[in-house]
Write a protein that holds these residues in place. Structure first.
Motif, PDB file in Angstrom:
ATOM      1  N   ALA A 132      -5.143   3.332   5.106  1.00  0.00           N
ATOM      2  CA  ALA A 132      -5.161   2.097   4.336  1.00  0.00           C
ATOM      3  C   ALA A 132      -4.814   2.359   2.880  1.00  0.00           C
ATOM      4  O   ALA A 132      -4.126   1.549   2.227  1.00  0.00           O
ATOM      5  N   ALA A 133      -5.243   3.493   2.361  1.00  0.00           N
ATOM      6  CA  ALA A 133      -4.917   3.837   0.971  1.00  0.00           C
ATOM      7  C   ALA A 133      -3.427   4.085   0.812  1.00  0.00           C
ATOM      8  O   ALA A 133      -2.811   3.644  -0.183  1.00  0.00           O
ATOM      9  N   ASP A 134      -2.861   4.793   1.777  1.00  0.00           N
ATOM     10  CA  ASP A 134      -1.412   5.023   1.706  1.00  0.00           C
ATOM     11  C   ASP A 134      -0.633   3.709   1.781  1.00  0.00           C
ATOM     12  O   ASP A 134       0.364   3.504   1.067  1.00  0.00           O
ATOM     13  N   GLU A 135      -1.105   2.817   2.662  1.00  0.00           N
ATOM     14  CA  GLU A 135      -0.453   1.514   2.797  1.00  0.00           C
ATOM     15  C   GLU A 135      -0.574   0.728   1.499  1.00  0.00           C
ATOM     16  O   GLU A 135       0.389   0.061   1.070  1.00  0.00           O
ATOM     17  N   ALA A 136      -1.695   0.803   0.855  1.00  0.00           N
ATOM     18  CA  ALA A 136      -1.871   0.081  -0.409  1.00  0.00           C
ATOM     19  C   ALA A 136      -0.949   0.639  -1.482  1.00  0.00           C
ATOM     20  O   ALA A 136      -0.386  -0.117  -2.301  1.00  0.00           O
ATOM     21  N   VAL A 137      -0.765   1.952  -1.526  1.00  0.00           N
ATOM     22  CA  VAL A 137       0.139   2.551  -2.512  1.00  0.00           C
ATOM     23  C   VAL A 137       1.579   2.095  -2.266  1.00  0.00           C
ATOM     24  O   VAL A 137       2.326   1.752  -3.201  1.00  0.00           O
ATOM     25  N   ALA A 138       1.969   2.057  -0.992  1.00  0.00           N
ATOM     26  CA  ALA A 138       3.326   1.596  -0.657  1.00  0.00           C
ATOM     27  C   ALA A 138       3.508   0.131  -1.024  1.00  0.00           C
ATOM     28  O   ALA A 138       4.582  -0.291  -1.504  1.00  0.00           O
ATOM     29  N   ALA A 139       2.458  -0.671  -0.811  1.00  0.00           N
ATOM     30  CA  ALA A 139       2.535  -2.089  -1.149  1.00  0.00           C
ATOM     31  C   ALA A 139       2.725  -2.275  -2.648  1.00  0.00           C
ATOM     32  O   ALA A 139       3.410  -3.207  -3.106  1.00  0.00           O
ATOM     33  N   VAL A 140       2.147  -1.415  -3.437  1.00  0.00           N
ATOM     34  CA  VAL A 140       2.313  -1.490  -4.895  1.00  0.00           C
ATOM     35  C   VAL A 140       3.765  -1.225  -5.270  1.00  0.00           C
ATOM     36  O   VAL A 140       4.362  -1.927  -6.120  1.00  0.00           O
ATOM     37  N   ASP A 141       4.356  -0.240  -4.633  1.00  0.00           N
ATOM     38  CA  ASP A 141       5.779   0.038  -4.929  1.00  0.00           C
ATOM     39  C   ASP A 141       6.664  -1.151  -4.547  1.00  0.00           C
ATOM     40  O   ASP A 141       7.583  -1.535  -5.314  1.00  0.00           O
ATOM     41  N   LEU A 142       6.382  -1.751  -3.387  1.00  0.00           N
ATOM     42  CA  LEU A 142       7.182  -2.912  -2.982  1.00  0.00           C
ATOM     43  C   LEU A 142       6.975  -4.085  -3.932  1.00  0.00           C
ATOM     44  O   LEU A 142       7.930  -4.822  -4.258  1.00  0.00           O
ATOM     45  N   ALA A 143       5.746  -4.280  -4.378  1.00  0.00           N
ATOM     46  CA  ALA A 143       5.469  -5.383  -5.302  1.00  0.00           C
ATOM     47  C   ALA A 143       6.182  -5.167  -6.628  1.00  0.00           C
ATOM     48  O   ALA A 143       6.672  -6.130  -7.254  1.00  0.00           O
TER      49      ALA A 143
END
Length: 482
Positions: A132-143
């Motif tokens: 979930a942490a990795d997914e959140a980091v990726a979501a930040v890059d996409l945002a």
């Protein structure tokens, strides 16, 4: 005729008897008159000389030994408790009362299955949290990319609005086209705000997932600790006591399995009176580092050593004096000679006393005086400074009495001015006799009526030797004195 002869014989015997009785009466009467007469020849009175043991006072440094009793205590005792409950599946052979264990040794194992399952769940939770942490980091890059695209769209809309406004100013464009460009720019600005809000949410999600990862790691650590707690290890080296655990037993959390006692770290608690405790203090008021000798009960002549370590913090209800602790020195076999709970006798070295001497307590009078030998072997009563009383002995300050002889055993016949015949036990057992003294003693033996001939012969043979035992001479001279 026979009757007449017998009558005359009887009268003769009666007369002789009466004569003898009269002579006896006259003799007794003369003796009584002579004894009651004041002008009878008198006998010159003789001074009675009493034999007494004497000791020579020699000054020196005396180190008193204080004797007391104490109780052995363990300095380090560890209770063995289970951190978690479970079923006992293994018990070490050394985990029995009286056996020794080493530090870190595994003593008991509980069923590890529940702890292993909890560990697996914690590991899965940690993996999920990290994903979930990795997914959140990726979501930040996409945002961030989405925000950059929205900002680029705003810039294009702003340029389009500028062209429409320029055309309208030259009269080539319409007001409707300008209004449409303004609406498009406003929509692009609104999109940028939405993308920024999405980026902020993504960043917050990263922090939340980081907290979740931390919690998962803590849960994993607790699960690992729970699995490790299924093995009970010895926290120190010593002997085991109070064990009642067997394989198959179900135990609860914090339940006591037994205890380990370190028999190489022992103290002796000694209760002393206030006066005794005062003799153990130094000039600065602190407890001296004095040597202590410990004698275990029932161990014969075996002695152990220790040092004064500390003083109890409180007197205790119903107690008096001071509680002093003695730290025992490490020695071979100390763990077998001493065990917690034993009562022992201790001897503590007090401060050394200079210019002192040790005398029997019988040498000291009730008024604190000694009988010293003076001129013509007459006694003089002298006062002394008593430093310590130690059992059947007393320690005095010698001072000006150095080298003088004092009576070691006082009696009712001894006092100031009495003449004595000094007996020095510290002198040689055999003494040389002068010819005059030898002749007097031999004459005394020959004139004795209470000695058998064999005893006389043995005594005379002993008196003819070059040296004679002092005890024999003292006994014969005592007989001379009556």
């Amino acid at each position: 005729m026979r009757f007449l002869r017998r009558s005359l014989t009887g009268l003769f015997l009666l007369a002789v008897t009466l004569g003898l009785l009269g002579l006896a009466a006259v003799t007794v009467g003369n003796a009584l008159r002579q004894s009651l007469s004041d002008d009878r020849p008198g006998r010159t009175p003789e001074e009675r000389v009493v034999a007494a043991n004497v000791l020579t006072l020699t000054p020196g440094t005396v180190t008193p030994q204080m004797t007391a009793f104490g109780k052995v205590e363990a300095r380090r005792t560890l209770e063995l408790r289970s951190r978690a409950g479970g079923t006992v599946v293994w018990v070490a052979d050394s985990f029995r009362n009286g056996l020794a264990v080493t530090e870190g040794e595994v003593l008991v194992r509980l069923d590890p299955a529940p702890a292993a399952e909890a560990l697996a769940l914690a590991q899965a939770g940690l993996t999920e949290a990290r994903a979930a942490a990795d997914e959140a980091v990726a979501a930040v890059d996409l945002a961030r990319d989405d925000l950059a695209a929205a900002e680029a769209q705003v810039e294009l809309r702003r340029q389009a609005l500028a062209r429409q406004q320029d055309l309208a100013a030259r009269g080539a464009g319409s007001s409707q086209a300008v209004e449409t460009a303004e609406l498009a720019l406003s929509a692009a600005d609104q999109s940028v705000l939405s993308r920024r809000q999405a980026l902020a949410s993504a960043i917050a999600r990263v922090d939340q997932t980081a907290v979740a990862v931390t919690r998962a790691e803590i849960a994993l650590t607790e699960a690992e600790r729970g699995l490790a707690d299924t093995e009970l290890r010895a926290g120190l080296a010593g002997r085991v006591d109070g064990v009642t655990l067997v394989t198959g037993a179900v135990v609860g959390a914090n339940e006591v399995f037994g205890r380990i006692v370190d028999l190489l770290a022992l103290d002796v608690a000694v209760r002393l009176s206030t006066a005794q405790f005062g003799g153990l203090l130094g000039s600065d008021g602190a407890l001296r580092d004095a040597l202590v000798t410990v004698r275990p009960g029932g161990a014969g002549e075996v002695t152990l050593t220790g040092r004064l370590d500390r003083v109890g913090a409180a007197v205790g209800e119903g107690q008096t004096g001071r509680l002093v602790y003695v730290a025992m020195d490490a020695a071979p076999g100390v763990e077998t000679l001493l065990q917690p709970g034993d009562f022992v006798s201790v001897s503590i070295e007090e401060a050394a006393l200079p210019d002192a001497a040790v005398l029997p307590a019988t040498a000291l009078g009730r008024n604190g005086t000694l009988l010293a030998l003076g001129a013509e072997d007459r006694l003089e009563e002298v006062a002394v400074d008593v430093l310590r009383r130690h059992g059947d002995d007393v320690i005095i300050r010698v001072g000006s009495l150095a080298g003088r002889d004092v009576v070691s055993e006082r009696s009712a016949f001894l006092g100031d001015g009495i003449r004595i015949r000094p007996i020095r036990p510290q002198a040689a057992a055999d003494v040389f006799l002068t010819p005059e003294r030898r002749a007097v003693l031999m004459a005394l033996v020959e004139a004795s009526q209470s000695l058998a001939e064999a005893e006389k012969t043995a005594l005379l043979r002993a008196l003819e030797a070059e040296t004679v035992p002092a005890e024999m001479i003292d006994r014969l001279e005592r007989r001379m004195d009556g």
